[in-house]
Design a protein around this motif. Structure first.
Motif, PDB file in Angstrom:
ATOM      1  N   TYR A  44       1.136  -1.440  -0.223  1.00 35.95           N
ATOM      2  CA  TYR A  44      -0.084  -0.166  -0.026  1.00 35.95           C
ATOM      3  C   TYR A  44       0.874   1.157  -0.038  1.00 35.95           C
ATOM      4  CZ  TYR A  44      -3.804   3.304   1.248  1.00 35.95           C
ATOM      5  OH  TYR A  44      -4.746   4.148   1.128  1.00 35.95           O
ATOM      6  N   ARG A  45       1.851   1.155   0.824  1.00 37.53           N
ATOM      7  CA  ARG A  45       2.650   2.298   0.917  1.00 37.53           C
ATOM      8  C   ARG A  45       3.525   2.920  -0.374  1.00 37.53           C
ATOM      9  NH1 ARG A  45       7.838   3.155   1.116  1.00 37.53           N
ATOM     10  NH2 ARG A  45       8.680   0.904   1.035  1.00 37.53           N
ATOM     11  N   VAL A  46       4.179   1.915  -1.140  1.00 38.15           N
ATOM     12  CA  VAL A  46       4.856   2.105  -2.394  1.00 38.15           C
ATOM     13  C   VAL A  46       4.020   2.622  -3.524  1.00 38.15           C
ATOM     14  CG1 VAL A  46       6.703   0.661  -1.697  1.00 38.15           C
ATOM     15  CG2 VAL A  46       4.976  -0.168  -3.040  1.00 38.15           C
ATOM     16  N   LEU A  47       2.572   2.013  -3.688  1.00 38.76           N
ATOM     17  CA  LEU A  47       1.739   2.369  -4.539  1.00 38.76           C
ATOM     18  C   LEU A  47       1.299   3.995  -4.627  1.00 38.76           C
ATOM     19  CD1 LEU A  47      -0.821  -0.619  -4.780  1.00 38.76           C
ATOM     20  CD2 LEU A  47       0.509  -0.136  -6.460  1.00 38.76           C
ATOM     21  N   LYS A  48       0.843   4.423  -5.802  1.00 35.70           N
ATOM     22  CA  LYS A  48       0.593   5.696  -6.002  1.00 35.70           C
ATOM     23  C   LYS A  48      -0.681   5.840  -5.822  1.00 35.70           C
ATOM     24  CE  LYS A  48       3.966   6.830  -9.823  1.00 35.70           C
ATOM     25  NZ  LYS A  48       3.787   6.919 -11.348  1.00 35.70           N
ATOM     26  N   PRO A  49      -1.380   6.655  -5.194  1.00 36.99           N
ATOM     27  CA  PRO A  49      -2.861   7.065  -4.977  1.00 36.99           C
ATOM     28  C   PRO A  49      -3.636   6.557  -6.567  1.00 36.99           C
ATOM     29  CG  PRO A  49      -1.895   9.031  -4.491  1.00 36.99           C
ATOM     30  CD  PRO A  49      -0.714   8.078  -4.980  1.00 36.99           C
ATOM     31  N   GLY A  50      -4.414   5.759  -6.292  1.00 35.46           N
ATOM     32  CA  GLY A  50      -5.181   5.331  -7.668  1.00 35.46           C
ATOM     33  C   GLY A  50      -4.201   4.059  -8.104  1.00 35.46           C
ATOM     34  N   GLY A  51      -3.062   3.676  -7.646  1.00 37.37           N
ATOM     35  CA  GLY A  51      -2.609   2.548  -7.995  1.00 37.37           C
ATOM     36  C   GLY A  51      -3.371   1.380  -7.833  1.00 37.37           C
ATOM     37  N   LYS A  52      -2.897   0.463  -8.813  1.00 38.92           N
ATOM     38  CA  LYS A  52      -3.620  -1.021  -8.380  1.00 38.92           C
ATOM     39  C   LYS A  52      -2.745  -2.148  -8.101  1.00 38.92           C
ATOM     40  CE  LYS A  52      -7.094  -0.050 -11.972  1.00 38.92           C
ATOM     41  NZ  LYS A  52      -7.878  -0.226 -13.184  1.00 38.92           N
ATOM     42  N   PHE A  53      -3.380  -3.115  -7.443  1.00 37.33           N
ATOM     43  CA  PHE A  53      -2.581  -4.247  -6.700  1.00 37.33           C
ATOM     44  C   PHE A  53      -3.417  -5.635  -7.026  1.00 37.33           C
ATOM     45  CE2 PHE A  53      -3.213  -7.069  -2.834  1.00 37.33           C
ATOM     46  CZ  PHE A  53      -2.111  -7.887  -2.829  1.00 37.33           C
TER      47      PHE A  53
END
Length: 250
Positions: free
Chosen positions: A156-165
């Protein structure tokens, strides 16, 4: 049921890494044999759900031999960046060899592909800045971390806002009969075939089904991902629930 005992939490990293080092060179072959080739389809579906675009920064966490990385590289194209992050050096070496061969093939075919970068690191301490990643995928890796909540927090930390996992993981078959057959195969047939192919003596192919049985089922894992802060969390069962793809957004 198998009598294999999972390693204690304080020794899990050491034991698991020793197993994967031993099995690295035969890992891809065993995946194909033991899944009857289905793992290729599962991985393509996982990457398809991430909507990777040219120029995206993508992390393949616990990426091992880089199957998901190579699929992501085709989507991210020459302007993108794909990072294969794994703690096990032997697995990364196999992935690096595959990435080099794929890059050469791409140049011959004049295709634009991102070049995967191999990074040796722990999934619970990803060496990337906050909000630096567009897409992150994990394939059959989160069962092996010491602390699942910590790993999800790092994702969660390394993802950009709006990023997908997207997480592809072995799960729990939804049909009782299918579940019984799958457990019989996993605990009594799979270890024998896996050990025969890899000539491995560390017990990795006994560890794998035991770790699958202990991993949260689809609904419980969905709630765990939501607890880490992700929104729009959903999952898709494949092969009757033998595996599931969980997805979420930051």
């Amino acid at each position: 049921m198998s009598e294999f005992t999972l390693p204690a939490k304080e020794r899990k990293q050491e034991v698991v890494q020793s197993m994967f080092t031993s099995a690295a060179n035969a890992y891809d072959l065993n995946n194909s044999v033991l899944s009857l080739g289905q793992h290729h389809r599962w991985k393509r579906l996982t990457i398809g759900l991430l909507d990777i675009l040219p120029g995206h920064v993508v992390v393949d966490l616990c990426g091992g031999t880089a199957d998901l990385s190579l699929l992501a590289a085709e989507k991210a194209a020459g302007t993108g960046l794909v990072m294969t992050v794994d703690l096990n050096l032997a697995m990364l070496r196999v992935g690096l060899s595959k990435a080099r061969n794929r890059l050469i093939d791409g140049l011959k075919e004049k295709e634009s592909r991102a070049r995967p970068i191999m990074i040796q690191a722990n999934a619970e301490r990803i060496p990337l800045p906050d909000g630096s990643v567009d897409r992150l995928t994990v394939g059959f890796g989160l069962r092996n971390v010491t602390n699942l909540d910590t790993a999800l927090s790092e994702i969660y930390r390394v993802l950009k806002p709006g990023g997908k996992f997207a997480c592809l993981e072995f799960s729990h078959p939804v049909n009782a009969l299918w579940d019984g057959l799958y457990r019989f195969y996993s605990f009594f047939i799979l270890p024998k075939i896996g050990q025969w192919i890899s000539r491995d003596s560390t017990g990795i192919y006994e560890y794998l089904p035991a770790s699958i049985a202990k991993f949260p089922n689809q609904e419980t894992f969905k709630k765990t991902i939501e607890k880490a802060g992700f929104s729009r969390v959903a999952y898709r069962n494949l092969s009757g629930g033998i595996v599931a793809i969980h997805t979420g957004e930051k």
